[in-house]
Scaffold this motif. Structure first.
Motif, PDB file in Angstrom:
ATOM      1  N   ASN A  84      39.556  47.367  41.356  1.00 15.92           N
ATOM      2  CA  ASN A  84      40.544  47.137  42.411  1.00 15.92           C
ATOM      3  C   ASN A  84      41.804  46.516  41.791  1.00 15.92           C
ATOM      4  O   ASN A  84      41.823  46.198  40.603  1.00 15.92           O
ATOM      5  CB  ASN A  84      39.977  46.274  43.549  1.00 15.92           C
ATOM      6  N   LYS A  85      42.839  46.331  42.585  1.00 17.20           N
ATOM      7  CA  LYS A  85      44.123  45.845  42.060  1.00 17.20           C
ATOM      8  C   LYS A  85      43.985  44.483  41.385  1.00 17.20           C
ATOM      9  O   LYS A  85      44.535  44.258  40.308  1.00 17.20           O
ATOM     10  CB  LYS A  85      45.168  45.778  43.168  1.00 17.20           C
ATOM     11  N   GLU A  86      43.271  43.568  42.021  1.00 18.25           N
ATOM     12  CA  GLU A  86      43.107  42.225  41.442  1.00 18.25           C
ATOM     13  C   GLU A  86      42.405  42.295  40.087  1.00 18.25           C
ATOM     14  O   GLU A  86      42.811  41.622  39.126  1.00 18.25           O
ATOM     15  CB  GLU A  86      42.302  41.346  42.397  1.00 18.25           C
ATOM     16  N   GLN A  87      41.382  43.124  39.993  1.00 15.16           N
ATOM     17  CA  GLN A  87      40.659  43.270  38.735  1.00 15.16           C
ATOM     18  C   GLN A  87      41.551  43.900  37.660  1.00 15.16           C
ATOM     19  O   GLN A  87      41.515  43.495  36.500  1.00 15.16           O
ATOM     20  CB  GLN A  87      39.403  44.113  38.941  1.00 15.16           C
TER      21      GLN A  87
END
Length: 116
Positions: A84-87
């Motif tokens: 995901n974006k955060e990762q």
């Protein structure tokens, strides 16, 4: 064309790219600013240098071509796509730190080697 975008992504100056391609700065500048027609030979050299397809440079497609990558790197790209974006942001920060450490090590090693 994506020459400027690719150059900036690789944190290079126009002079550095021109030097890698054995071109004069003004010649490369003309290609990047689309004031000069880009010969096929230079286009191919740029695609090899940046490890992207000629279509990508010419903006014929928006997909980053992973065909040039070795199998191990292709597998990493597939895994990154699942994040995901955060990762991805965390991974990007980690990679940036690793590259800075690597660049620092290379500079220190070259300085040592030059002074030896």
């Amino acid at each position: 064309m994506r020459l400027k975008e690719l150059r900036k992504q690789h944190k290079l100056t126009q002079q550095e790219v021109a030097d890698k391609l054995n071109l004069k700065l003004m010649t490369y500048n003309g290609y990047e600013n689309e004031n000069r027609e880009l010969p096929n030979e230079i286009l191919i050299n740029l695609s090899k240098f940046y490890n992207v397809s000629t279509d990508y440079i010419l903006e014929c497609n928006n997909q980053f071509d992973i065909g040039f990558l070795d199998q191990e790197t292709k597998e990493l790209v597939k895994q990154i796509k699942l994040l995901n974006k955060e990762q991805k942001d965390r991974l990007s920060g980690y990679l940036e730190a690793m590259l800075q450490d690597s660049n620092k090590y290379n500079k220190e090693f070259n300085n040592f080697k030059d002074n030896f």
